[in-house]
Write an enzyme that holds these catalytic residues in place. Structure first.
Site, PDB file in Angstrom:
ATOM      1  N   THR A 184    -102.038 -18.467  79.128  1.00 30.72           N
ATOM      2  CA  THR A 184    -102.563 -17.133  79.405  1.00 30.72           C
ATOM      3  C   THR A 184    -102.882 -16.334  78.145  1.00 30.72           C
ATOM      4  OG1 THR A 184    -100.308 -16.249  79.580  1.00 30.72           O
ATOM      5  CG2 THR A 184    -101.358 -16.993  81.614  1.00 30.72           C
ATOM      6  N   ASP A 185    -102.328 -16.715  76.990  1.00 25.16           N
ATOM      7  CA  ASP A 185    -102.535 -15.920  75.773  1.00 25.16           C
ATOM      8  C   ASP A 185    -104.007 -15.787  75.413  1.00 25.16           C
ATOM      9  OD1 ASP A 185     -99.816 -15.664  75.613  1.00 25.16           O
ATOM     10  OD2 ASP A 185     -99.615 -16.557  73.616  1.00 25.16           O
ATOM     11  N   THR A 222     -98.222 -22.136  79.459  1.00 24.68           N
ATOM     12  CA  THR A 222     -96.944 -21.946  80.150  1.00 24.68           C
ATOM     13  C   THR A 222     -96.858 -22.785  81.409  1.00 24.68           C
ATOM     14  OG1 THR A 222     -96.713 -19.705  79.280  1.00 24.68           O
ATOM     15  CG2 THR A 222     -95.468 -20.214  81.261  1.00 24.68           C
ATOM     16  N   SER A 246    -101.430 -21.779  74.265  1.00 25.80           N
ATOM     17  CA  SER A 246    -102.794 -21.299  74.025  1.00 25.80           C
ATOM     18  C   SER A 246    -102.888 -20.346  72.839  1.00 25.80           C
ATOM     19  CB  SER A 246    -103.386 -20.663  75.274  1.00 25.80           C
ATOM     20  OG  SER A 246    -102.835 -19.397  75.544  1.00 25.80           O
ATOM     21  N   SER A 247    -101.761 -19.915  72.282  1.00 28.60           N
ATOM     22  CA  SER A 247    -101.824 -19.183  71.012  1.00 28.60           C
ATOM     23  C   SER A 247    -102.330 -20.076  69.885  1.00 28.60           C
ATOM     24  CB  SER A 247    -100.438 -18.620  70.656  1.00 28.60           C
ATOM     25  OG  SER A 247     -99.481 -19.657  70.601  1.00 28.60           O
TER      26      SER A 247
END
Length: 361
Positions: free
Chosen positions: A94-95, A20, A61-62
């Site tokens: 952040t995921d 993000t 990051s997913s």
């Protein structure tokens, strides 16, 4: 402990991986596409700190993979091979930040810090939190020593071990549900109230070697998560093993419970050489051997390794790190237990007859 930087100039390497903090509007939603220089340009720099940017990759990051995490591990080790570098900052979505940070911490033996940060609001938004988080991460990376890999977010300093994303959208996104944060950063100083619990660092795995052979490092271990629930049966666990999973994290109910049928499936998986860890879907508290009838008592007896207070995502990284370590398969459960539980620390007496505990099956 209070760290305040002296007047000596500091060099920090910033490794950009997307997320993000590097995301911009794409017409239907946000996606990572900004460079590390673009991210850094939004932030002020702490006085006396110079930053060298490495654009490693640029993904939400997913979409994180073991291959990318090994690439990141290799890049951090390469940055710290320069004795003139005082610390490393990794900007990350952040995921899965908690997974990458813990994986690197398991392999981090350098006294210089590696600091993960990111953002909950995209690049260029008026109320963006990325610039402040980058500033704080640079401040920490330029100041502290001997704390391992850290997560700096919303003015707080967290240990990699145990820290997970606890808020989907709020700025204060990370916490360790079982432990207080390490400290805070602000006003030119870093205040740390405790040292993190860390296991003995592992050597760099062959799969992350700077120059793998012409055929590469070979296939990477598959490690799956399987969650228990009402009506749960062994199907998904058995399917994971049949698909070639070398490791499985079973996410139990309560303090780490399932069914007798799943306990039998765990025993079969372990007999086939699959490394099984036992976590819990509960937000806070340790896995504990209290219940039979398919509970943690039976699952551990079947060969599952309890994860202590680590949640499933980080437990999976410990399983992965164990499988990537060059040791005999018979030694893997003992190493996994060490990585999952870290230094020994007292827990409430939960297994003795007549002991007091809150919670039920």
């Amino acid at each position: 402990m209070q760290w305040t930087r002296d007047d000596r100039p500091r060099r920090v390497t910033l490794i950009s991986t997307g997320g993000t903090i590097a995301s911009r509007w794409q017409g239907t939603g946000y996606a990572a596409d900004a460079s590390g220089d673009d991210v850094l340009a939004t932030s002020s720099l702490p006085e006396g700190v110079t930053v060298e940017v490495v654009d490693l990759f640029n993904v939400n990051s997913s979409r994180m993979t073991t291959a990318r995490q090994l690439t990141l591990l290799r890049a951090v080790h390469a940055a710290l091979a320069d004795p003139g570098v005082d610390g490393v900052v990794v900007t990350h979505g952040t995921d899965t930040l908690e997974e990458s940070a813990f994986f690197l911490d398991l392999h981090h033996s350098d006294p210089r810090p590696v600091v993960f940060t990111g953002a909950q609001r995209p690049l260029g938004t008026g109320d963006g939190d990325g610039p402040g988080n980058v500033y704080d991460a640079l401040q920490v990376a330029a100041s502290v020593r001997d704390l391992g890999v850290l997560v700096v977010f919303d003015g707080r300093v967290h240990a990699a071990r145990g820290t997970v994303k606890t808020q989907t959208l709020a700025a204060d996104a990370f916490a360790d549900p079982c432990e207080q944060s390490l400290g805070k950063v602000g006003f030119g100083s870093v205040a740390v109230r405790r040292r993190p619990d860390r296991s003995t660092p592992l050597p760099l795995p062959a799969a992350a070697a700077p120059a793998p052979g012409p055929e590469g490092a070979g296939p990477l271990p598959r490690v799956d998560l399987v969650m228990h629930h009402s009506d749960g049966d062994p199907l998904l666990l058995n399917t994971a093993v049949a698909a070639g999973a070398q490791g499985v994290v079973l996410v139990g109910t309560g303090a780490g419970n399932a069914t007798p049928e799943i306990a039998e499936a765990v025993a079969d998986a372990v007999a086939q050489g699959t490394l099984v860890a036992l976590s819990t879907r509960v937000n806070s508290g340790p896995v504990a051997e209290i219940y039979t009838g398919g509970g943690a008592v039976d699952l551990v007896a079947a060969g599952a390794v309890p994860t202590g207070t680590l949640r499933a995502g980080q437990a999976r990284m410990a399983v992965l790190a164990t499988l990537l370590t060059d040791i005999a398969p018979a030694r893997r459960p003992a190493l996994l237990h060490t990585l999952l539980n870290g230094p020994a620390r007292p827990e409430p007496a939960l297994t003795a007859a007549g002991s007091r505990f809150s919670g039920g099956s």
